[in-house]
Scaffold this motif. Structure first.
Motif, mmCIF file in Angstrom:
data_model
loop_
_atom_site.group_PDB
_atom_site.id
_atom_site.type_symbol
_atom_site.label_atom_id
_atom_site.label_comp_id
_atom_site.label_asym_id
_atom_site.label_seq_id
_atom_site.Cartn_x
_atom_site.Cartn_y
_atom_site.Cartn_z
ATOM 1 N N SER A 97 0.872 -1.123 -0.021
ATOM 2 C CA SER A 97 0.145 0.012 -0.044
ATOM 3 C C SER A 97 0.714 1.214 0.055
ATOM 4 C CB SER A 97 -1.202 -0.108 1.322
ATOM 5 O OG SER A 97 -1.801 -1.023 1.237
ATOM 6 N N ALA A 98 1.977 1.071 0.903
ATOM 7 C CA ALA A 98 2.824 2.319 1.035
ATOM 8 C C ALA A 98 3.519 2.426 -0.490
ATOM 9 C CB ALA A 98 4.026 2.172 2.069
ATOM 10 N N GLN A 99 4.035 1.577 -1.213
ATOM 11 C CA GLN A 99 4.578 1.611 -2.457
ATOM 12 C C GLN A 99 3.697 2.429 -3.509
ATOM 13 O OE1 GLN A 99 6.676 -2.089 -3.550
ATOM 14 N NE2 GLN A 99 6.697 -2.611 -1.531
ATOM 15 N N LEU A 100 2.371 1.570 -3.485
ATOM 16 C CA LEU A 100 1.302 1.964 -4.281
ATOM 17 C C LEU A 100 0.835 3.787 -4.368
ATOM 18 C CD1 LEU A 100 -0.581 1.283 -6.761
ATOM 19 C CD2 LEU A 100 -2.204 0.782 -4.843
ATOM 20 N N GLU A 101 0.932 4.106 -2.969
ATOM 21 C CA GLU A 101 0.744 5.479 -2.724
ATOM 22 C C GLU A 101 1.762 6.277 -3.205
ATOM 23 O OE1 GLU A 101 -1.123 8.917 -1.822
ATOM 24 O OE2 GLU A 101 -2.020 6.945 -1.749
ATOM 25 N N GLN A 102 3.142 6.004 -2.979
ATOM 26 C CA GLN A 102 4.392 6.645 -3.396
ATOM 27 C C GLN A 102 4.168 6.657 -5.013
ATOM 28 O OE1 GLN A 102 8.084 4.600 -2.558
ATOM 29 N NE2 GLN A 102 8.889 6.842 -2.065
ATOM 30 N N ASN A 103 3.902 5.715 -5.498
ATOM 31 C CA ASN A 103 3.985 5.585 -6.999
ATOM 32 C C ASN A 103 2.940 6.484 -7.663
ATOM 33 O OD1 ASN A 103 2.247 4.457 -9.680
ATOM 34 N ND2 ASN A 103 4.541 3.344 -9.471
ATOM 35 N N ARG A 104 1.750 6.664 -7.019
ATOM 36 C CA ARG A 104 0.637 7.499 -7.533
ATOM 37 C C ARG A 104 1.064 9.045 -7.176
ATOM 38 N NH1 ARG A 104 -4.267 3.618 -5.344
ATOM 39 N NH2 ARG A 104 -4.452 2.439 -7.432
ATOM 40 N N GLU A 105 1.659 9.148 -6.039
ATOM 41 C CA GLU A 105 2.027 10.633 -5.930
ATOM 42 C C GLU A 105 3.104 10.964 -6.984
ATOM 43 O OE1 GLU A 105 2.668 14.232 -4.148
ATOM 44 O OE2 GLU A 105 0.965 12.540 -3.703
ATOM 45 N N GLU A 113 2.300 0.514 -11.341
ATOM 46 C CA GLU A 113 0.907 0.709 -10.598
ATOM 47 C C GLU A 113 0.256 -0.598 -10.889
ATOM 48 O OE1 GLU A 113 -2.494 3.838 -10.140
ATOM 49 O OE2 GLU A 113 -1.583 3.599 -12.112
ATOM 50 N N ARG A 163 1.274 11.924 -10.106
ATOM 51 C CA ARG A 163 0.801 13.093 -10.055
ATOM 52 C C ARG A 163 1.827 14.261 -10.102
ATOM 53 N NH1 ARG A 163 -2.569 10.268 -5.948
ATOM 54 N NH2 ARG A 163 -1.116 11.193 -4.445
ATOM 55 N N GLU A 179 -1.279 -6.175 -4.173
ATOM 56 C CA GLU A 179 -2.072 -5.691 -3.003
ATOM 57 C C GLU A 179 -3.226 -6.696 -2.790
ATOM 58 O OE1 GLU A 179 -3.189 -1.505 -1.121
ATOM 59 O OE2 GLU A 179 -4.077 -1.918 -3.234
#
Length: 594
Positions: free
Chosen positions: A239-247, A278, A250, A285
């Motif tokens: 989840s942390a890697q996915l959030e970092q990826n999406r950030e 992603e 952006r 995930e």
């Protein structure tokens, strides 16, 4: 009493057959792909594996029956064990052995190839429009199977006419009673002996490649089944890697807003990589959430925690199996050295060993346990299943290859019917080689005479049994070289040892190849085992997403602590927070790259 004892031995064998049938069925249904099952392939594979395991598991029955005719305590024949009764027992065993060996050969050389071509001949389109008939499909499969029929005929014709045992005539041991019984004069029996010897020789080559590797890798497979990162930790990290990826996505999109030319080439490549990453992380995930039981009922969560509770037993079992294999390896090495040094006629009779000269621990355990049936049968069953499972692991890891070219892969729930049939043929050949290895190398004395002993004293009067009641030191273990007339009368060799020794004595080439292949087997195991200590080989996995497989470059033993920690976290449901970087966790728990 004798009838009850004999009946109990055969009942134990019948129970083992049912167990083997269940094991064979489980093996086939676990490995075959659910989307492409064929009733003919499933039936042939289950029946073939049950027959070949039944063949090798007849050995302890053989030993128990011939050993039941003597009193190991006093070294004499039992009162009921008249020559006619003993001959009847041996004749019954010969019929069962000939039937099973012939069945194994036909299944391997005829039925399995025909089933392979029968499956290949099926055409979906032709079956739907009715243009394909059963007779046409049968004829199409039979045309290709003719080659194997010709091969079987050539095999038996060569065995029927080939001269046997020329070198044994010049051996100083040619007059020994045991050797005389091994020489075959019947051409039909010689043909079957030759065919069996050839199949054992071919199977030994396959056995060296797959079973030796599997014995080293089976404990590794048990240990690797416990992940070195817990499911809750994997969920949080992903989840942390996915959030970092999406950030990061952006940031790239925001930085390039308003540009006439859009993203430059470097940013475009990075964005494409992030999009692929992603998708990988989303799949990871989802699978990690399923593994941890999130968004599931309490029953699934309880089952997952129960698996985690028993996971340490699997880990410990893997290390216990490592020790057990080393124990067997040492025993095989001792027997092989003993044969090379003390064989009565060396290569001229296939390195037949008259008697054990060096203490061999596995053989000692079997001989002692054989005094109380069915203890030895249970141990032997576990040993054979261990070798069989190791062979399966070896085939699954190495794959079905022609030289270095991969033909089929064997994976759980992903094995095609053709690959399953070829794997069954390989297992048939391997089990024939296991029969030789167990009987001649792992436990040679047990497989030949079991716990039989004889009283090394002459009877006081003709027709009477010798008396060793006051001379316990005169009771000796039965061996092939015992030329005492009393020993020849009391000691009865097992039928399987007679079959195998007949192959090596009449056709020494087969015996020489099978004997020296044992050293190759020990060398291959040692090489693979040492490799696993420093770098764990990648085993074929059953994960839906290959990205969940961890790339473990460190030695197997070095990762044990992380596996126990992951197990504890799965039980408690608490994740251990780990630092993450641009492409994944800093401690190597997983990578975000695709």
């Amino acid at each position: 009493m004798a009838l009850i004892q004999t009946s109990l031995i055969w009942v134990a064998y019948a129970i083992a057959i049912f167990i083997l049938l269940a094991i064979s069925s489980v093996f086939v249904f676990i490995y075959q792909t659910p989307r492409d099952r064929a009733a003919s392939v499933t039936t042939v594979c289950i029946f073939t594996m049950s027959a070949l395991l039944a063949t090798v598991l007849l050995l302890p029955v053989d030993v128990a029956l011939v050993s039941s005719t003597t009193s190991s305590k006093w070294g004499i024949k039992k009162d009921w064990a008249t020559p006619d009764r003993v001959d009847h027992i041996l004749f019954t065993l010969k019929i069962v052995y000939y039937t099973l060996f012939s069945l194994d050969a036909l299944l391997c050389l005829l039925v399995a190839p025909f089933t392979y071509f029968w499956y290949e001949e099926y055409d979906d389109a032709a079956a739907e429009d009715g243009t394909q008939t059963v007779a046409g499909r049968f004829w199409g499969a039979f045309k290709y199977t003719v080659v194997f029929i010709v091969l079987i005929l050539i095999l038996f014709l060569v065995g029927f006419f080939v001269p046997a045992a020329k070198n044994l005539k010049h051996s100083p041991h040619r007059d020994l009673h045991y050797f005389k019984d091994l020489l075959t004069e019947n051409h039909g029996e010689r043909a079957l002996t030759f065919a069996l010897g050839l199949l054992i020789t071919v199977g030994t080559i396959v056995y060296v490649i797959y079973t030796a590797s599997g014995l080293a890798l089976l404990p590794v497979a048990m240990i690797k089944s416990a992940p070195s990162i817990s499911a809750p930790t994997l969920v949080e990290n992903t989840s942390a890697q996915l959030e970092q990826n999406r950030e990061r996505q952006r940031q790239l999109e925001g930085r390039n807003e308003g540009r006439d030319g859009g993203l430059d080439s470097r940013d475009r490549r990075e964005l494409e990589s992030l999009v692929r990453e992603e998708r990988t992380l989303i799949r990871r995930e989802r699978l990690a959430a399923e593994a941890s039981g999130e968004e599931r009922g309490w029953l699934i969560k309880s089952w997952i925690k129960m698996e985690a509770v028993f996971r340490p037993l699997k880990l410990l079992g893997g290390y216990i199996l490592m020790i057990l294999v080393l124990f067997i390896w040492v025993s095989m090495l001792i027997t092989s050295i003993d044969k090379a040094k003390n064989s009565v006629c060396k290569a001229s009779c296939g390195y037949l060993l008259g008697h054990i000269n060096i203490f061999q621990p596995v053989n000692y355990i079997f001989v002692k346990s054989a005094k109380v049936f069915p203890i030895d049968y249970v141990i032997f069953l576990l040993l054979v299943l261990f070798f069989f499972c190791a062979s399966v692991v070896g085939i699954a890891t190495v794959g079905i290859r022609f030289l270095w070219v991969m033909i089929f892969r064997i994976r759980r729930r992903h094995t095609s019917p053709q690959a399953l049939l070829l794997a069954t043929v390989l297992l048939t050949l391997i089990v024939l080689a296991i029969n030789y290895s167990v009987a001649m190398v792992v436990a040679p004395q047990y497989a030949t005479f079991g716990p039989q002993t004889y009283c090394d004293r002459s009877p006081k009067h003709p027709g009477e049994s010798p008396d060793c009641s006051n001379h316990k030191n005169a009771i000796k273990s039965c061996t092939e070289l015992a030329e005492n007339p009393v020993a020849r009368e009391i000691c009865t060799p097992s039928v399987i040892s007679t079959f195998i020794n007949r192959v090596t004595v009449n056709f020494p080439f087969f015996g020489v190849v099978a004997f020296w292949a044992q050293f190759a087997f020990l060398a291959v195991y040692l090489a693979v085992f040492i490799t696993t200590l420093f770098r764990t080989p990648k085993l074929s996995t059953d994960e839906t997403d290959a990205d969940l497989e961890e790339e473990e470059e460190e030695g197997l033993l070095a990762s044990t602590g992380r596996r126990f920690n992951a197990t504890w976290q799965d039980i408690t449901g608490r994740a251990k927070t780990q630092g993450t970087s641009r492409y994944g966790t800093t401690n190597g728990a997983g990578s975000g790259r695709e």
